[in-house]
Design an enzyme around this catalytic site. Structure first.
Site: not given
Ligand code: FRU
Length: 466
Positions: A24-25, A27, A51
């Site tokens: 996950w990515m 900001d 997340w």
């Protein structure tokens, strides 16, 4: 041992956008320049395409378009349950990261937490050590528990920090601090605050503050704005206040909040000043309510292409950084344009179109099933993007009829720049087949772009790590 996620299907993988190698990515963080490299970090969870306890993923680049993924810079665990968003600043031969420590108080209740600001440092720009005196800044008394996303910059001998906050009255705000050494911080002011939770937000995430043209810009991502006509259609928004700074009180006198991108998939911006003086911004190319179909394939999220900002007529304009032109591999079309013809596109393409008189439908991109169109309602001065998905319409007004559109297609994303960047739309769009472009333009160009600009944890960084 937890297993890192791996990509199981390439169908939506992007070519020239930064993504994780799996996992996950969200900001962008720590956008900076240190010892000959641009650095970008990002909110990262390696063990699921969801997340989770936040790490800082890390990549570096010499040209802002070819990115080399490095080992994660920060992991939670010893000092905090998550390393939330923050920034980076070179100081004393080291690259310093300033990040939010997110601390759960009750593991069963995600709403029971506190947040503080912390440091980590590195001499080689690869390996980071958390500062032993953390935290360097705790939540102030006139605040709720929401106190995160520090953005630090240097002016002469002084460091400044703007932090996202929720005041005790329940309104979002940006707090300004200063420090001689990154360690001792003194509050300067409430730089700006929301007057009303519903119109200006209950929390301002990811603030960033910088001079642009002859003004100052406070860029941030407010939570809690209620949709109003064409405005604030996403769950949370990202936008800016333009104003003047009172040098004595450190308060920003500013105009109205303006959304910086009008698409579905854009949030949590961060800027840096390049060594040659450009103000360059990247953002998360998603939003908390985006479906992110790539989760099925073991990854989630990407960053937008870097965009140069400028101020004109009191508005922030965005253009793709000029380095993007180095990705043009082949010119597929250039010159007179046949309105009505369906031009076949490669899956990584740049499109530049000129319109002498704005038509009702400027362009359509489609694979037969998925697609989007851009239309102009002249009588209302309204530019309308329609993505063929649920809640697909996003729209805004323009100061002049559309005369130029530049778009970047990258497998499962499209970024559209209208009228030299007065307005942008950032969209994830999960094309399944070959994409064609139809446009009522007078002139146009199509470039096939270099497909793979990212490397993952190999070569140079590993050499330096030995
Ligand atoms: C914004 C945000 C930040 C926070 C981070 C956590 O998208 O909620 O406020 O630091 O994401 O991952």
């Amino acid at each position: 041992m937890k297993q890192e996620m791996h990509v199981t299907n390439q169908r939506y993988r992007l070519g020239y956008h930064l993504m994780t190698k799996g996992g996950w990515m969200n900001d962008p963080n720590g956008f900076s320049y240190f010892k000959g490299y641009y650095h970008i970090f990002y909110q990262y969870y390696p063990y699921a395409a969801e997340w989770g306890p936040m790490h800082w993923g890390h990549a570096r680049s010499t040209d802002l378009v070819h990115w080399e993924t490095l080992p994660a810079a920060l992991a939670p665990g010893d000092m905090e349950s998550g390393c939330f968003s923050g920034s980076a600043v070179p100081h004393d031969g080291k690259l310093w990261l300033i990040y939010t420590g997110h601390h759960y108080i009750d593991p069963k209740d995600p709403e029971a937490f506190y947040e503080d600001q912390n440091l980590a440092y590195s001499e080689d720009g690869i390996h980071f050590t958390k500062y032993e005196g953390n935290p360097v800044l705790r939540v102030p008394k006139d605040n709720t528990k929401h106190f995160r996303d520090p953005k630090v910059w240097r002016e002469g001998d002084t460091f400044y920090m703007v932090v996202g906050s929720q005041g005790a009255d329940g309104c979002g705000r940006a707090l300004l601090y200063r420090s001689p050494d990154l360690i001792d911080w003194t509050r300067c002011s409430v730089l700006a605050k929301s007057e009303n939770e519903k119109t200006e937000g209950y929390m301002w995430e990811c603030p960033d503050f910088f001079p642009l043209g002859d003004k100052y810009v406070l860029l941030m991502s407010p939570q809690g704005l209620e949709a109003s006509g064409d405005d604030y259609r996403n769950l949370n928004q990202t936008g800016y206040l333009v104003g003047t700074l009172d040098e004595e009180t450190h308060v920003l006198a500013h105009g109205k909040f303006v959304e910086i991108d009008r698409g579905h998939d854009f949030y949590a911006t961060q800027t840096m000043e390049t060594p040659d003086g450009r103000r360059v911004m990247m953002a998360w190319m998603a939003a908390w309510d985006s479906p992110m179909h790539e989760k099925e394939d073991g990854w989630a999220g990407a960053l937008t292409i870097p965009r140069t900002l400028r101020l004109a007529g009191g508005k922030v304009y965005q253009s793709p950084i000029r380095e993007m032109e180095s990705l043009r591999e082949k010119t597929l079309q250039d010159g007179a344009w046949e309105a009505g013809k369906a031009y076949a596109l490669p899956r990584k393409a740049e499109i530049c179109l000129r319109f002498d008189a704005a038509p009702a439908v400027l362009l359509t991109l489609t694979d037969g099933t998925h697609g989007l169109s851009l239309a102009w309602e002249a009588e209302k001065n309204r530019l309308v993007l329609t993505r063929k998905t649920k809640d697909g319409v996003r729209a805004c007004t323009l100061s002049a009829a559309p005369h130029a559109v530049r778009a970047f297609l990258d497998q499962s994303s499209v970024e559209v720049f209208v009228n030299d960047g007065e307005t942008t739309f950032t969209e994830r769009i999960y094309f399944a087949g070959n994409v064609t472009l139809t446009a009522a333009a007078q002139e146009g160009a199509i470039y096939a772009l270099e497909a793979e600009t990212n490397t993952y944890g190999t070569d140079a960084a590993e050499e330096e790590t030995k």
